[in-house]
Design a protein around this motif. Structure first.
Motif, PDB file in Angstrom:
ATOM      1  N   ASN A   1       0.932  -1.064  -0.175  1.00 31.63           N
ATOM      2  CA  ASN A   1      -0.172   0.029   0.041  1.00 31.63           C
ATOM      3  C   ASN A   1       0.871   1.419  -0.059  1.00 31.63           C
ATOM      4  OD1 ASN A   1      -2.566   1.134   0.054  1.00 31.63           O
ATOM      5  ND2 ASN A   1      -2.003   1.968   2.129  1.00 31.63           N
ATOM      6  N   THR A   2       1.835   1.347   0.996  1.00 29.68           N
ATOM      7  CA  THR A   2       2.859   2.373   1.015  1.00 29.68           C
ATOM      8  C   THR A   2       4.176   2.306   1.087  1.00 29.68           C
ATOM      9  OG1 THR A   2       0.971   3.660   2.386  1.00 29.68           O
ATOM     10  CG2 THR A   2       3.027   4.452   2.624  1.00 29.68           C
ATOM     11  N   VAL A   3       4.889   3.001   0.521  1.00 34.66           N
ATOM     12  CA  VAL A   3       6.162   2.982   0.438  1.00 34.66           C
ATOM     13  C   VAL A   3       6.839   4.136   1.275  1.00 34.66           C
ATOM     14  CG1 VAL A   3       8.543   2.760  -0.887  1.00 34.66           C
ATOM     15  CG2 VAL A   3       6.497   1.295  -1.450  1.00 34.66           C
ATOM     16  N   ILE A   4       7.740   4.047   2.112  1.00 37.04           N
ATOM     17  CA  ILE A   4       8.297   5.175   2.705  1.00 37.04           C
ATOM     18  C   ILE A   4       9.566   5.051   2.167  1.00 37.04           C
ATOM     19  CG2 ILE A   4       9.265   6.338   4.926  1.00 37.04           C
ATOM     20  CD1 ILE A   4       7.013   4.841   6.401  1.00 37.04           C
TER      21      ILE A   4
ATOM     22  N   ILE B   1       9.843   0.430   4.237  1.00 34.23           N
ATOM     23  CA  ILE B   1      10.529   1.680   4.258  1.00 34.23           C
ATOM     24  C   ILE B   1      11.786   1.173   3.426  1.00 34.23           C
ATOM     25  CG2 ILE B   1      11.921   3.224   5.992  1.00 34.23           C
ATOM     26  CD1 ILE B   1      10.367   1.461   8.289  1.00 34.23           C
ATOM     27  N   ILE B   2      12.147   1.861   2.360  1.00 29.82           N
ATOM     28  CA  ILE B   2      13.418   1.788   1.387  1.00 29.82           C
ATOM     29  C   ILE B   2      14.570   2.623   1.902  1.00 29.82           C
ATOM     30  CG2 ILE B   2      14.086   1.641  -0.881  1.00 29.82           C
ATOM     31  CD1 ILE B   2      11.475   0.957  -1.604  1.00 29.82           C
TER      32      ILE B   2
ATOM     33  N   LEU C   1      11.549  -3.060   6.739  1.00 25.46           N
ATOM     34  CA  LEU C   1      12.819  -2.281   6.279  1.00 25.46           C
ATOM     35  C   LEU C   1      13.708  -2.931   5.322  1.00 25.46           C
ATOM     36  CD1 LEU C   1      14.481   0.142   6.891  1.00 25.46           C
ATOM     37  CD2 LEU C   1      15.675  -1.124   8.927  1.00 25.46           C
ATOM     38  N   MET C   2      13.888  -2.135   4.140  1.00 23.63           N
ATOM     39  CA  MET C   2      14.914  -2.647   3.135  1.00 23.63           C
ATOM     40  C   MET C   2      15.947  -1.888   3.030  1.00 23.63           C
ATOM     41  SD  MET C   2      12.348  -3.336  -0.116  1.00 23.63           S
ATOM     42  CE  MET C   2      13.308  -4.051  -1.131  1.00 23.63           C
TER      43      MET C   2
ATOM     44  N   SER D   1       7.947  10.685   0.620  1.00 21.87           N
ATOM     45  CA  SER D   1       9.367  10.823   0.573  1.00 21.87           C
ATOM     46  C   SER D   1      10.045  11.665   1.602  1.00 21.87           C
ATOM     47  CB  SER D   1       9.399  11.797  -0.890  1.00 21.87           C
ATOM     48  OG  SER D   1      10.702  12.181  -0.811  1.00 21.87           O
ATOM     49  N   THR D   2      11.059  11.118   2.307  1.00 15.49           N
ATOM     50  CA  THR D   2      11.612  11.791   3.496  1.00 15.49           C
ATOM     51  C   THR D   2      12.915  11.994   2.831  1.00 15.49           C
ATOM     52  OG1 THR D   2      12.317   9.826   4.484  1.00 15.49           O
ATOM     53  CG2 THR D   2      10.076  10.363   4.948  1.00 15.49           C
TER      54      THR D   2
END
Ligand SMILES: Cc1cc2nc3c(=O)[nH]c(=O)nc-3n(C[C@H](O)[C@H](O)[C@H](O)COP(=O)(O)OP(=O)(O)OC[C@H]3O[C@@H](n4cnc5c(N)ncnc54)[C@H](O)[C@@H]3O)c2cc1C
Length: 440
Positions: free
Chosen positions: A4-7, A30-31, A225-226, A258-259
């Motif tokens: 659903n969501t990628v950080i 989280i990538i 976490l990747m 996007s962070t």
């Protein structure tokens, strides 16, 4: 892979976003491109010293931080400095350390400002408020005079933003002063009227260094976490987004948060207008040196928080933190650790020098200033080529551009330290605000 969501990014912004998002859903990943989490938060333990190569302290000034620390069960593990021990902060006047005045008597006696400037400060009451945002140099000179700007504001802001005041937006970097001026017509009147609201926020660290916080967050999200996974492109795909990693893997998702820094995001986005405004975000380089001394080599007791410089001092460093005073546990009792920050917009040329020659230059200036009898028994250096983002006069345009992009690309959210506040506490606050108010 579908999610659903990628950080994107596992600095404090990305990891605290994951923390707040996990209260709503577990359908996210989280990538992170590097092999470690934390981004700019980068603590290490070397030869018995605890070193912070990025942030040294976090300001405990909002409820999002409290919530994050409580979620991690570490509220009782925080270390706060002894405020009495760090109340003194120093500037250089004629190459000598001068304490920044804290009381009316100290203000009257301080050589940091001339009599003329001390009197001029009170004429601030009569200066009309600004209509539009202006650069910090013009704002402060107009309200408090040139000497107040040159001798107090420049060193103080350099210590936070490593930038030049003529390029910085008042509204974004001196938020509190700007609001007081806008609301009360005068900063002095505002400070008096809002005296009770202005209790000073505390700063803290945690045993082992600030990286402990991001390490604990990474453990919490270990299955989502990747690491070593760099996002190399993002495209729209059948009403969703397709993220491609350097390894060639694709991820299809409904939402992206996007962070990552502006200089990374600009290479990934599909929108030319956003690419263009992100390309204009400037980052200032920072060199961080740690020096450890035997306490025997201190000719006088070094007290206080640290020392800041201004361009006229012609020093090779921006400021020095007296780290062993701020947090005793960062060195053995017989040692004294200092952290020296150099570079920034003011010292861009120095930054081009080799770290060794810069280190020699810095030590030749610091040893006599702090009256140290011998050189350091411990040295460490860390370089951030793109350390701290500039909050220039175009930051409002940047914010509007990002808002416009988000409105036109549902499910794509952009946070980070280059438009919503640079401090760790701002990053955490913005993560919580995003998840609780905007994220759908
Ligand atoms: C020397 C220094 C001292 C500081 N001192 C303080 C202080 O005392 N107090 C304070 O509050 N603040 C301080 N700051 C500021 C503060 O540390 C930062 O603003 C904050 O940590 C930024 O966190 P972030 O998560 O937004 O970004 P970052 O920490 O930059 O994290 C972004 C992450 O995204 C990853 N990434 C980038 N591109 C990609 C990609 N394409 N794919 C996947 N991942 C990617 C990066 O590897 C990184 O891990 C300091 C900063 C510096 C440089």
């Amino acid at each position: 892979m579908k999610v659903n969501t990628v950080i994107i990014g596992a600095g404090i912004s990305g990891l605290s976003t994951a923390n707040f998002l996990s209260k709503k859903t577990s359908d996210f990943i989280i990538i992170e491109s590097s092999n470690r989490v934390g981004g700019t938060i980068n603590s290490s333990k070397v030869d018995g010293y605890i070193l912070e190569n990025g942030p040294n302290t976090v300001l405990d000034n909002n409820s999002a931080i409290q919530e994050l620390l409580s979620d991690l069960n570490i509220t009782d593990k925080l270390i706060y400095p002894d405020l009495k021990k760090i109340s003194s902060r120093y500037l250089l006047i004629n190459n000598k350390l001068e304490k920044i005045p804290l009381t009316i008597i100290e203000f009257i006696l301080t050589p940091i400002l001339s009599i003329f400037s001390k009197i001029k400060i009170f004429s601030e009451l009569l200066v009309p408020r600004h209509i539009n945002d202006t650069d910090v140099e013009s704002f402060i000179k107009r309200r408090f005079g040139k000497e107040f700007h040159d001798n107090l504001v420049v060193p103080f802001l350099t210590g936070i933003y490593a930038d030049t005041t003529s390029k910085m937006s008042t509204k974004s970097t001196l938020k509190k002063m700007w609001e007081l001026e806008q609301k009360h017509g005068s900063i002095i009147i505002g400070l008096i009227k809002e005296k009770n609201k202005n209790s000073r926020a505390k700063i803290f660290t945690i045993n082992g260094g600030l990286s402990k916080i991001t390490e604990l967050l990474s453990k919490k999200f270990i299955n989502q976490l990747m690491l070593n996974a760099k996002v190399s492109s993002i495209v729209k795909f059948n009403g969703s987004y397709k993220i491609t990693l350097n390894e060639g893997d694709d991820i299809i998702c409904k939402n992206i948060i996007s962070t990552i820094p502006a200089y990374s995001l600009k290479d990934l986005v599909f929108d030319d207008k956003l690419k263009n405004i992100l390309s204009n975000v400037n980052y200032n380089p920072i060199d961080v040196f740690h020096f450890g001394f035997d306490r025997d080599s201190l000719e006088i007791k070094i007290d206080g928080f640290g020392l800041l410089t201004k361009p006229q001092d012609e020093k090779s460093f921006l400021g020095v933190l007296f780290s062993s005073n701020i947090f005793e546990h960062v060195s053995d009792k017989k040692k004294f650790l200092i952290t020296v920050l150099a570079g920034g917009d003011r010292q861009k040329d120095l930054y081009k020098e080799s770290p060794k020659s810069l280190e020699r230059q810095i030590l030749s200036e610091i040893l006599p200033l702090l009256r140290l009898k011998s050189g350091p028994e411990f040295k460490n250096h860390f370089r951030w080529p793109e350390g701290i983002p500039s909050y220039s006069m175009t930051v409002e345009k940047l914010k509007k551009g990002i808002e416009f992009f988000e409105e036109n690309n549902k499910g794509f959210y952009i946070i980070g330290n280059y438009h919503l506040g640079v401090s760790v506490s701002d990053c955490i606050k913005n993560s919580k605000e995003l998840i609780e108010t905007r994220f759908k």
